[in-house]
Design an enzyme around this catalytic site. Structure first.
Site, PDB file in Angstrom:
ATOM      1  N   CYS A 115      -9.164  -7.515  23.635  1.00  0.00           N
ATOM      2  CA  CYS A 115      -9.742  -8.531  22.739  1.00  0.00           C
ATOM      3  C   CYS A 115     -10.434  -9.666  23.498  1.00  0.00           C
ATOM      4  O   CYS A 115     -11.255 -10.375  22.927  1.00  0.00           O
ATOM      5  CB  CYS A 115      -8.668  -9.101  21.826  1.00  0.00           C
ATOM      6  SG  CYS A 115      -8.019  -7.887  20.685  1.00  0.00           S
ATOM      7  N   HIS A 249     -11.640 -15.854  18.996  1.00  0.00           N
ATOM      8  CA  HIS A 249     -11.319 -14.458  18.688  1.00  0.00           C
ATOM      9  C   HIS A 249     -10.587 -14.445  17.349  1.00  0.00           C
ATOM     10  O   HIS A 249      -9.673 -15.236  17.112  1.00  0.00           O
ATOM     11  CB  HIS A 249     -10.434 -13.892  19.798  1.00  0.00           C
ATOM     12  CG  HIS A 249      -9.844 -12.565  19.459  1.00  0.00           C
ATOM     13  ND1 HIS A 249     -10.588 -11.538  18.934  1.00  0.00           N
ATOM     14  CD2 HIS A 249      -8.563 -12.095  19.558  1.00  0.00           C
ATOM     15  CE1 HIS A 249      -9.809 -10.497  18.728  1.00  0.00           C
ATOM     16  NE2 HIS A 249      -8.578 -10.807  19.096  1.00  0.00           N
ATOM     17  N   ASN A 279      -9.475  -8.177  12.774  1.00  0.00           N
ATOM     18  CA  ASN A 279      -9.563  -8.294  14.234  1.00  0.00           C
ATOM     19  C   ASN A 279     -10.415  -7.139  14.760  1.00  0.00           C
ATOM     20  O   ASN A 279      -9.972  -5.992  14.756  1.00  0.00           O
ATOM     21  CB  ASN A 279      -8.146  -8.259  14.822  1.00  0.00           C
ATOM     22  CG  ASN A 279      -8.125  -8.385  16.336  1.00  0.00           C
ATOM     23  OD1 ASN A 279      -9.165  -8.283  16.993  1.00  0.00           O
ATOM     24  ND2 ASN A 279      -6.949  -8.597  16.891  1.00  0.00           N
TER      25      ASN A 279
END
Ligand code: ACO
Length: 322
Positions: A115, A249, A279
């Site tokens: 990520c 993020h 996500n």
């Protein structure tokens, strides 16, 4: 003072068409729209169609970013694709992107920091441009996490989505503080087991599924993301109060809110797409940046602080003057 800077010329994103709602997920696993919204802020996410690959999403995002930048693909001499879900084990997804865009010079490679991948790729490209090893870079975050999610694990399958985002960076000699101003990257491999995929070519000869101890990752996230943001600002010699926009993020709205509370950031300055993207791992920061630029909130000259935390654990932040 004149200095060589990685100026951000354009941003673009691409999402698959298929929308997967919380209500649909509640038909597959023991969960509910109420639980997912309350614990994560996520309402829906996009899922790549059968046969739609990470490179397909990356290519579309790259084309959008080049168009926004007003630059021709033939001038690109560096392509970095941040991804944990490459099309194949090798060659790099970036090589496919390069060929599809008709780029015939420079280097193209993938970067793996899960990520945090986009922040790591941005910092890497910035270093290439600063050393005059490239002039025009495409930095892409692209993922199809739907392929590695365990659709029977309610603790993880509700969180992730597919997508791609890209930026175009050009090395320019500027007398003002434009482009990438500072970056901060960290990895702590001791926290490997908090978030990993239980397969891979060398260890299992399988692709594997994502495994996560969610509440432990959550605790690490707020602390390390806040620290990375302060460090990126300190390296640039700017106060966090002077940042115009925060582009985090998009893991969980509660993490975004927790970081904002800890650092005294007004929530109106935080770009959030988690409700509609979920996500998307390495794609989430450039997709959120694209959302903020496209709707006119983020303007030329604005100071933008991006951040992420992901598997590894990895984390980092990047301060950019648009
Ligand atoms: N629906 C209903 N109940 C659920 C669900 C679900 N989808 N998922 C978990 N639960 C249950 C658990 O089983 C547990 O039940 P129990 O108390 O009976 O055992 C209860 O909810 C609480 O579980 P927790 O895991 O403690 O819940 P938490 O509030 O921490 O929320 C979440 C879980 C959303 C995963 C959160 O921990 C989180 O967002 N963590 C961070 C994720 C992240 O940031 N990842 C980093 C990047 S990802 C990457 O790098 C690839």
């Amino acid at each position: 003072m004149m200095a060589l800077r990685s100026v951000l010329l354009g941003v673009g994103g691409h999402l698959p068409e298929r929308v997967l709602t919380n209500a649909e997920l509640a038909e597959r696993v023991d969960t509910s729209d109420e639980w997912i919204v309350a614990r994560t802020g996520i309402r829906e996410r996009r899922i790549a169609a059968d046969g739609e690959k990470t490179s397909d999403l990356a290519i579309k995002a790259a084309r959008a970013a080049l168009e926004h930048a007003g630059r021709d693909a033939h001038d690109v001499d560096l392509i970095i694709v941040a991804t944990a879900t490459p099309d194949l084990t090798f060659p790099a997804t970036a090589a496919r992107v390069q060929a599809a865009l008709g780029v015939v010079k420079g280097a193209a490679f993938d970067l793996q920091a899960v990520c945090s991948g986009f922040i790591f790729a941005l910092a890497t490209a910035d270093n290439f441009l600063a050393r005059e090893q490239a002039k025009l870079a495409l930095v892409i975050g692209a993922e199809t996490f739907s392929r590695i999610v365990d659709w029977e694990d309610r603790g993880t399958c509700v969180l992730f989505g597919d997508g791609a985002g890209a930026v175009v960076l050009e090395a320019q000699t500027c007398d003002t503080q434009r482009g990438v101003i500072s970056t901060f990257l960290r990895t702590d491999g001791r926290m490997h087991d908090l978030l990993y995929v239980d397969g891979g070519p060398s260890e299992t000869q399988t692709t594997g599924k994502l495994r996560m101890i969610g509440n432990a990752v959550f605790r690490q996230a707020v602390e390390h993301i806040s620290g990375a943001m302060l460090e990126a600002c300190a390296r640039a010699g700017v106060s966090i109060d002077t940042v115009d926009w925060f582009v985090p993020h998009q893991a969980n709205q509660r993490i975004l809110d927790g970081v904002a509370r800890r650092l005294g950031i007004p929530v109106e300055k935080v770009i959030s797409t988690v409700a509609v993207h979920g996500n998307t791992s390495a794609a989430s920061v450039p997709l959120a940046l694209d959302a903020g630029v496209s709707d006119g909130r983020i303007k030329k000259g604005d100071l933008v602080l991006m951040e992420a935390l992901g598997g590894g654990l990895t984390w980092g932040a990047a301060l950019v003057r648009m």
